[in-house]
Write an enzyme that holds these catalytic residues in place. Structure first.
Site, PDB file in Angstrom:
ATOM      1  N   ASP A  30     114.256 -29.430  45.002  1.00  0.00           N
ATOM      2  CA  ASP A  30     114.970 -30.831  44.768  1.00  0.00           C
ATOM      3  C   ASP A  30     116.279 -30.700  43.794  1.00  0.00           C
ATOM      4  OD1 ASP A  30     115.544 -33.373  44.613  1.00  0.00           O
ATOM      5  OD2 ASP A  30     113.633 -34.021  44.408  1.00  0.00           O
ATOM      6  N   ASP A  31     117.456 -30.834  44.417  1.00  0.00           N
ATOM      7  CA  ASP A  31     118.504 -30.717  43.422  1.00  0.00           C
ATOM      8  C   ASP A  31     118.805 -29.512  42.720  1.00  0.00           C
ATOM      9  OD1 ASP A  31     117.897 -33.589  44.013  1.00  0.00           O
ATOM     10  OD2 ASP A  31     118.072 -34.133  41.721  1.00  0.00           O
ATOM     11  N   CYS A  70     118.500 -37.212  48.137  1.00  0.00           N
ATOM     12  CA  CYS A  70     117.188 -36.811  48.465  1.00  0.00           C
ATOM     13  C   CYS A  70     116.546 -37.392  50.113  1.00  0.00           C
ATOM     14  CB  CYS A  70     116.039 -37.292  47.463  1.00  0.00           C
ATOM     15  SG  CYS A  70     116.135 -36.281  45.931  1.00  0.00           S
ATOM     16  N   ARG A  74     116.104 -35.109  53.600  1.00  0.00           N
ATOM     17  CA  ARG A  74     114.756 -34.877  54.110  1.00  0.00           C
ATOM     18  C   ARG A  74     114.584 -35.450  55.303  1.00  0.00           C
ATOM     19  NH1 ARG A  74     111.451 -33.599  49.002  1.00  0.00           N
ATOM     20  NH2 ARG A  74     113.646 -32.990  47.707  1.00  0.00           N
ATOM     21  N   LYS A 127     106.805 -33.258  47.250  1.00  0.00           N
ATOM     22  CA  LYS A 127     107.541 -34.405  47.195  1.00  0.00           C
ATOM     23  C   LYS A 127     107.905 -34.893  48.702  1.00  0.00           C
ATOM     24  CE  LYS A 127     112.108 -36.156  46.234  1.00  0.00           C
ATOM     25  NZ  LYS A 127     113.220 -36.276  45.118  1.00  0.00           N
ATOM     26  N   HIS A 129     109.059 -38.437  49.716  1.00  0.00           N
ATOM     27  CA  HIS A 129     110.297 -39.398  49.843  1.00  0.00           C
ATOM     28  C   HIS A 129     110.806 -39.948  51.100  1.00  0.00           C
ATOM     29  CE1 HIS A 129     113.624 -40.199  46.604  1.00  0.00           C
ATOM     30  NE2 HIS A 129     112.783 -41.227  47.122  1.00  0.00           N
ATOM     31  N   SER A 155     110.327 -39.269  44.137  1.00  0.00           N
ATOM     32  CA  SER A 155     110.688 -38.357  42.725  1.00  0.00           C
ATOM     33  C   SER A 155     109.797 -38.795  41.662  1.00  0.00           C
ATOM     34  CB  SER A 155     112.287 -38.869  42.562  1.00  0.00           C
ATOM     35  OG  SER A 155     113.083 -38.671  43.731  1.00  0.00           O
ATOM     36  N   HIS A 229     114.543 -31.621  40.222  1.00  0.00           N
ATOM     37  CA  HIS A 229     114.696 -32.793  39.901  1.00  0.00           C
ATOM     38  C   HIS A 229     114.369 -33.382  38.365  1.00  0.00           C
ATOM     39  CE1 HIS A 229     114.798 -37.207  40.201  1.00  0.00           C
ATOM     40  NE2 HIS A 229     115.357 -36.934  41.517  1.00  0.00           N
ATOM     41  N   ASP A 281     117.413 -29.903  48.881  1.00  0.00           N
ATOM     42  CA  ASP A 281     117.769 -30.875  49.579  1.00  0.00           C
ATOM     43  C   ASP A 281     119.165 -31.467  49.248  1.00  0.00           C
ATOM     44  OD1 ASP A 281     117.385 -31.934  46.983  1.00  0.00           O
ATOM     45  OD2 ASP A 281     116.210 -33.862  47.568  1.00  0.00           O
ATOM     46  N   ASN A 282     119.664 -31.021  48.275  1.00  0.00           N
ATOM     47  CA  ASN A 282     121.148 -31.635  48.026  1.00  0.00           C
ATOM     48  C   ASN A 282     121.676 -30.750  46.655  1.00  0.00           C
ATOM     49  OD1 ASN A 282     119.514 -34.320  46.977  1.00  0.00           O
ATOM     50  ND2 ASN A 282     120.343 -33.328  45.391  1.00  0.00           N
ATOM     51  N   LYS A 303     125.495 -33.460  43.462  1.00  0.00           N
ATOM     52  CA  LYS A 303     124.685 -34.425  44.027  1.00  0.00           C
ATOM     53  C   LYS A 303     125.398 -35.734  44.123  1.00  0.00           C
ATOM     54  CE  LYS A 303     119.995 -36.666  43.051  1.00  0.00           C
ATOM     55  NZ  LYS A 303     118.967 -36.709  42.725  1.00  0.00           N
TER      56      LYS A 303
END
Ligand code: MG
Length: 461
Positions: A30-31, A70, A74, A127, A129, A155, A229, A281-282, A303
């Site tokens: 994540d991130d 996010c 996803r 996660k 989301h 998150s 994240h 994811d980003n 992001k």
């Protein structure tokens, strides 16, 4: 040719038998930025397990997610469709919040559902989301094709205690008690305030247990990490160890987790028949600053932005004996996961809706050329930019955070093969390319029927 015969021939050409359908493991950070792994050039973060995975598999240099934050990212990974098609995007809200009642519509088909139909055991750890099930039970992973679930609904920064520790002089990433991370097994709340320093370890245990429990049948594991994240937490074994600081500690613990997954696959005797994909994811959350925000390497912004740094991420595919070790420079995206794994499983694609990905199996396993149309960069519900071949055209530009959008009457053109950092705008020199991209965008837009956003509905006060 009759469908059954075609399916059998397809299975034969991929070396599959009904009992030998390959397992699929998708690990999502994540991130995590394009520049945050050793094998993507980070000078100090140590990622030996991911580096080994990349050395033994295909490491993509131009791998994209279909959204810059996010929730929509996803949704697109699991459905193989741009989030504009599923209502999982919104210009203002951008992601689902802890108070959201919307979520992935039940009409969407996820990879888990498609693989379940092929006899796969399906598990999700980490996660989600894509809907907060305490507000709307129908948005739980168990309602979207997963048999097993362990993790957070959203998150790790979305359910803070009252008060602001930053104002009180505390570092939010060091004040674990302030963050409430509700940890669930299925619908059961197992820990209302999970210790985030233990999250990566607990997730990893659940993921490896899932692999062990399902070793005798084909399985799909979607392992979506909470980190890097922010707020950032690492266990004692990793905390304070990386010269990159807490961000490095956290990424090195994620790398340890990847190593544990490989260890489990080998111990259970299924490594030779498993596709493992690692991505993010980003792009990195640059807003978080020097120590807790990641790096997009040579790419612009991070992001939240449709500049490359927001949407081009690490992408590594591993499948011994099937995927040859290579640095893969073709464009690919998380949208391609759906058609690729469905092909591996011997299933068929949903035929009643537009699908946006490309089957990568021919490229990955036989170095076949892939036909790819335009790739679109959406921010929320708006199409900001598009890529066709080497060329990227920006209709609207905006930094990830803190800037208003700028609509370009004359769109900006960059050649990403020559100028991956998007420093040199060259539309005046290539009007024919601009026209070609505009035509491709118009063709894409004709396929899009916007639906009501799921991100606007919240719990009534
Ligand atoms: Mg993210």
């Amino acid at each position: 040719m009759r469908p059954l015969l075609l399916a059998l021939l397809t299975a034969f050409s991929l070396g599959l038998t009904a009992a030998g359908k390959p397992n699929v493991v998708i690990i999502l950070a994540d991130d995590l930025g394009y520049g945050d792994l050793g094998c993507y050039g980070h000078p100090t973060i140590k990622t030996p397990n991911l580096d080994k995975m990349a050395a033994e598999g295909a490491r993509f240099t131009q791998f994209y997610v279909a959204a810059e934050v996010c929730t929509p990212s996803r949704a697109s990974l699991l459905t193989g469709r741009y989030p504009i098609r599923s209502g999982m995007a919104h210009n203002q809200f951008r992601v689902l919040r802890a108070i959201s009642t919307g979520g992935l519509p039940s009409t969407e088909v996820t990879i888990a559902q498609a693989l379940k139909a092929q006899g796969y055991a399906t598990g999700m750890v980490g996660k989600w989301h894509l809907g907060v099930w305490t507000n709307s039970p129908e948005h739980h992973p168990l309602k979207h094709g997963f048999d097993f679930h362990f993790g957070l609904p959203h998150s790790n920064d979305m359910n803070p205690s009252a008060g602001n520790p930053v104002k009180a002089g505390a570092r939010v990433d060091q004040d674990a008690a302030w963050w409430n991370a509700p940890l669930f097994r299925g619908y059961e709340l197992v820990d209302p305030k999970a210790d985030q320093t233990q999250l990566t370890r607990r997730y990893t245990e659940e993921a490896t247990n899932f692999i062990a429990a399902n070793r005798t049948q084909p399985f799909f594991l979607y392992f979506a990490h909470t980190f890097p994240h922010t707020p950032l937490f690492a266990s004692d074994r990793f905390k304070g160890k990386s010269s990159r600081g807490i961000y490095g500690d956290v990424v090195e613990e994620l790398d340890w987790s990847v190593g544990e997954i490989f260890k489990a696959l080998k111990e259970q005797g299924v490594a030779d028949n498993t596709l493992v994909v690692f991505t993010s994811d980003n792009g990195p959350w640059l807003l978080m600053g020097t120590e807790t925000g990641g790096s997009a390497g040579l790419l612009r912004d991070g992001k939240g932005s449709t500049w490359e740094g927001g949407m081009r991420v690490p992408g590594i595919f591993w499948m011994p004996g099937k995927i040859k070790p290579t640095v893969e420079r073709n464009v690919a995206s998380t949208l391609d996961l759906f058609p690729s794994v469905i092909r591996l499983a011997g299933g068929s694609m949903p035929s009643d809706r537009p699908m946006d990905g490309v089957d990568l199996t021919g490229l990955l396993m036989n170095q076949e050329k892939i036909e790819r149309d335009v790739f679109c960069y959406y921010r929320g519900e708006q199409l900001y930019a598009a890529r066709l071949g080497a060329w990227k055209l920006h209709l609207i530009t905006q930094a990830g955070y803190g800037e208003k959008p700028v609509t370009h009457e004359k769109p900006l053109l960059y050649n990403l093969e020559v100028d991956p950092s998007e420093n040199h705008e060259i539309s005046a020199e290539h009007p024919d390319v601009v026209a070609r991209l505009q035509a491709a965008i118009a063709k894409h837009r004709a396929t899009v029927t916007p639906v009501r956003s799921q991100l606007i509905d919240v719990v009534a006060k």
